[in-house]
Design an enzyme around this catalytic site. Structure first.
Site, PDB file in Angstrom:
ATOM      1  CG  HIS A 197     -13.676  -6.169   2.815  1.00  0.00           C
ATOM      2  ND1 HIS A 197     -12.847  -6.160   3.912  1.00  0.00           N
ATOM      3  CD2 HIS A 197     -12.632  -6.180   1.810  1.00  0.00           C
ATOM      4  CE1 HIS A 197     -11.572  -6.073   3.869  1.00  0.00           C
ATOM      5  NE2 HIS A 197     -11.528  -6.382   2.625  1.00  0.00           N
TER       6      HIS A 197
HETATM    7 ZN   LIG Z   1      -7.375  -7.994   0.259  1.00  0.00          ZN
END
Ligand SMILES: [Zn+2]
Length: 385
Positions: free
Chosen positions: A136
């Site tokens: 992320h």
């Molecule tokens: Zn995850």
């Protein structure tokens, strides 16, 4: 069969950092995984080596990350006072600022780089960094417990050497940061299976996100609904993922093998078990493509340990007893873990609940066959030569 050579990346420094007592990301899950691997004899295999690593260099990190963001991370990492800068996603409950934060994140990225380098330069068949998979992290923003995008920077290094890479992300969350890094290139095919962004972090990863420019047709997303079980998950893997890997036939496959897809995970709503997880790992291994595996999510600690032990055994071509070693059970019992087996029975979600998930995946598969397959497998579903 030729003997394989494998590497497990491990730094004793990993155990010295902490996100904070109340944070769901617990480094002790990796300790559990090492303990289970040791109990199965998987840390003393003749074909394997354990490799230490160094923090990733600035040069490597700047191949993806923004200079100002890296400077901020370094500054906060050594700060005596509590710091936050929300422009860079730093200092909230999800991405806390803690002492040594930069050293921790750079070491994780360095571990992934070392895994990739050993396979690329030293001829290892497979390498595993369970302290990686921070998918992320964006160019200039921390997100979802991720500060530095280890996969993006390591793959950038491979791309600069002219390699074609397949990045497969089976974490329960969309691999948004890695997709972003390679959205405009056909040299890296990114495939992510994840819980649908309709209601779930990070809110992206729809079938319509297929890449741009030269990268059009080289980003693949399979969003999954709550209650996706072993059978539904394998349907997506067998009908979409596996043929794409085979047809793209990369120089290296980098997999983020997060274990938060499991039915007992406290943060997610998918329902897979070690049954389908094992099947996927076996199928990837059978392709004999140089393979780097990275950790990722996994908030049921014991299931994460079981999943990654399975993955490591398969990377090493070792068949394990489906029952956990008795000495390991004796160790985990006082800690409150009830697990007795490594291999779960194939799991089916409740009939009423799985129908929606099945219908959704069938739609996604049909769409991907239309938008992605012609470019990679040819118009008849066969790889073009
Ligand atoms: Zn995850």
């Amino acid at each position: 069969m030729s003997p394989c050579r494998t590497a497990l990346i491990y730094s004793p420094l990993f155990g010295t950092f902490n996100y904070g007592e109340n944070h769901p990301f617990k480094l002790q899950r990796n300790r559990l995984a090492y303990d289970l691997m040791a109990a199965y004899g998987l840390l003393e295999l003749p074909q394997m080596q354990i490799h230490d690593c160094l923090p990733a260099s600035d040069e490597l990190l700047l191949s993806f990350h923004d200079h100002a963001y890296i400077a901020r991370l370094k500054e906060f990492s050594v700060s005596e006072e509590a710091r936050a800068d929300f422009r860079f996603g730093l200092g909230d409950a999800e991405c806390p600022v803690f002492p040594g934060l930069y050293d921790y994140a750079a070491l994780g990225a360095g571990a992934t780089f070392e895994a990739v380098r050993l396979v690329e330069e030293e001829g290892f068949d497979a390498a595993f960094n369970m302290h990686g998979g921070w998918h992320h992290a964006h160019r200039s923003k921390a997100s979802g417990f991720s500060y530095l995008n280890d996969a993006a920077v390591a793959i950038n290094w491979l791309v600069a050497r002219g390699r074609r890479v397949l990045y497969l992300d089976i974490d329960a969350h969309h691999g948004d940061g890695v997709q972003e890094a390679f959205y405009n290139t056909d040299q890296v095919l990114t495939i992510s299976l994840h819980e649908s962004g309709i209601y779930f972090y990070p809110g992206t990863g729809f079938e319509s996100e297929i890449g741009e420019g030269r990268g059009k047709g080289y980003s693949v997303n399979v969003p999954l609904l709550a209650h996706t079980d072993d059978a539904i998950y394998m349907k997506a893997f067998d009908e979409v993922v596996y043929p794409l890997i085979a047809a793209f036939n990369p120089d290296m496959i980098v997999t983020q093998i997060g274990a938060d897809t499991f039915r007992t995970d406290p943060l997610t709503n998918l329902e897979i078990t070690t049954h389908s997880y094992r099947e996927m790992m076996v199928k990837i291994q059978r392709l004999k493509i140089p393979w780097v595996a990275l950790g990722g999510g996994g908030y049921d600690l014991m299931n994460t340990a079981r999943a990654w032990t399975l993955a490591w055994s398969i990377m090493n071509n070792v068949e394990l007893d489906p029952r956990l070693p008795p000495a390991f059970i004796d160790k985990i019992e006082p800690l409150g873990y009830q697990n007795r087996v490594l291999l779960d029975a194939m799991h089916w979600a409740d009939e009423g609940e799985r129908t929606l998930a099945l219908t959704a995946v069938e739609k996604s598969i049909a769409r991907i066959k239309k938008t992605i397959f012609p470019g990679i497998l040819g118009s008849h579903g066969y790889a073009s030569l």
